[in-house]
Design an enzyme around this catalytic site. Structure first.
Site, short mmCIF file in Angstrom:
data_model
loop_
_atom_site.label_atom_id
_atom_site.label_comp_id
_atom_site.label_asym_id
_atom_site.label_seq_id
_atom_site.Cartn_x
_atom_site.Cartn_y
_atom_site.Cartn_z
N GLY A 5 -23.34 0.86 20.21
CA GLY A 5 -23.71 0.32 21.52
C GLY A 5 -23.96 -1.18 21.48
N LEU A 57 -22.46 -3.33 23.41
CA LEU A 57 -21.03 -3.62 23.21
C LEU A 57 -20.66 -5.05 23.63
CD1 LEU A 57 -19.57 -0.22 24.48
CD2 LEU A 57 -20.33 -0.86 22.18
N HIS A 75 -15.89 -4.79 20.40
CA HIS A 75 -15.79 -3.36 20.71
C HIS A 75 -14.71 -3.12 21.78
CE1 HIS A 75 -20.19 -3.69 19.52
NE2 HIS A 75 -19.76 -2.78 18.69
N LYS A 115 -13.95 -6.56 11.00
CA LYS A 115 -15.20 -7.33 10.82
C LYS A 115 -16.07 -6.67 9.75
CE LYS A 115 -19.35 -9.10 12.14
NZ LYS A 115 -20.23 -7.99 12.37
N GLN A 140 -16.57 -1.30 5.21
CA GLN A 140 -16.67 -0.04 5.96
C GLN A 140 -15.27 0.53 6.23
OE1 GLN A 140 -19.47 0.65 9.33
NE2 GLN A 140 -17.68 0.30 10.58
N SER A 199 -20.91 -9.96 17.15
CA SER A 199 -21.74 -8.91 16.57
C SER A 199 -22.88 -8.62 17.53
CB SER A 199 -22.31 -9.39 15.23
OG SER A 199 -23.40 -8.58 14.85
#
Ligand code: AMP
Length: 278
Positions: A31, A33, A37, A149, A153, A185
């Site tokens: 969230g 956003l 996103h 980014k 991950q 971010s």
């Protein structure tokens, strides 16, 4: 816009779409956003028949001293952005639904989870891998979209998806930046104007490293040292040049690499990276 709160109702809807021959894309988020996103949602909306955006601030990936409680939450604004970007459904379970009392199962991606951000945040990727697996199980997507980014991950999710035969295609999307280079971010909201200015050293250091490699520099120590020297007025967590596939440090650039870094500006931890083909 449909909003689902439990894995059962999420899965039922998804099965219905897939039974009709429609594809489902998933964009996992926490969230708050922003345009980064949005790029992920638009990529899914362009490719999949249905796009689901999950919103869940995952307690399992925060250490007790980290910012779970103050992590920005902005559900109404998020819903607007998600709708405008062309998604069809939101999956927003609460923590008690995701981790009910007695919850005991975690996923670890050995090796890949230990270096870089994993050094400072030892439980982080275990939390991420676990929640992403749970989101995949609830949403049953054909494809899932992740931002570069969060470079480490993305590599970990790709490995995990393959190792566990999850049958989800992982799509990665380039980092979206502010006009001055700062990677977008949700945590940028923590920065004062003065801290934001200081935070710019991160992307400047990366672009400098990239320019060195483009000019033919191949010595990793030199590239890292020059990038680090530009990260003034911040507490550097790490700067490393690693193999883009296995995340191991390299001595020389002779294949795809990732120049990757993390630093604290005040209390805010920022990360950024760039890939270089080599
Ligand atoms: P987060 O909400 O921070 O957990 O991020 C959700 C997804 O958005 C992850 O796949 C991130 O890599 C991705 N993302 C976050 N910031 C950006 C950005 N600036 N550009 C592209 N993707 C991003």
């Amino acid at each position: 816009m449909k909003i689902f709160r439990t894995p059962g109702e999420m899965r039922r809807w998804s099965f219905e779409q897939r039974a009709r021959g429609k594809s489902v894309g998933l964009v996992p988020t926490m969230g708050a956003l922003h345009a980064g996103h949005r790029a992920l949602v638009e990529a899914s909306a362009a490719r999949d028949d249905f796009t689901v955006v999950s919103i869940f601030v995952n307690p399992a990936q925060f250490a007790p001293h980290e910012d779970f409680d103050k992590y920005p939450r902005a559900f109404e604004g998020d819903c607007r952005l998600i709708e405008e970007a062309g998604a069809h459904a939101i999956y927003a379970p609460d923590a008690a639904t995701m981790y009910p009392e007695g919850y005991a199962t975690y996923i670890e991606v050995k090796g890949l989870q230990d270096g870089l951000c994993g050094k400072t945040r030892p439980h982080f990727f275990r939390g991420v891998a676990t929640v992403v697996t749970k989101l995949f199980n609830a949403v049953q997507p054909d494809r899932a979209y992740f931002g570069l980014k969060d470079g480490q991950q993305a590599v970990i999710i790709q490995r995990m998806t393959k190792d566990l035969d999850l049958g989800v295609e992982i799509v990665t999307i380039p980092t979206v930046r502010e006009a001055d280079g700062l990677a977008m971010s949700s945590r940028n909201a923590y920065l004062s104007r003065e801290e934001r200015e200081r935070g710019l050293s991160l992307s400047r250091a990366l672009f400098h490293g990239q320019a060195l490699m483009e000019a033919g520099e191949r010595d990793a120590a030199r590239i890292v040292e020059e990038a680090r020297a530009m990260m003034t007025d911040m507490k550097v967590d790490y700067v490393e040049l690693v193999d883009a596939a296995n995340l191991q440090p390299v001595d020389r650039v002779d294949g795809p690499v990732m120049l990757t870094m993390a630093a604290f500006v005040g209390n805010t931890r920022l990360i950024d990276n760039i890939k270089f083909k080599g």
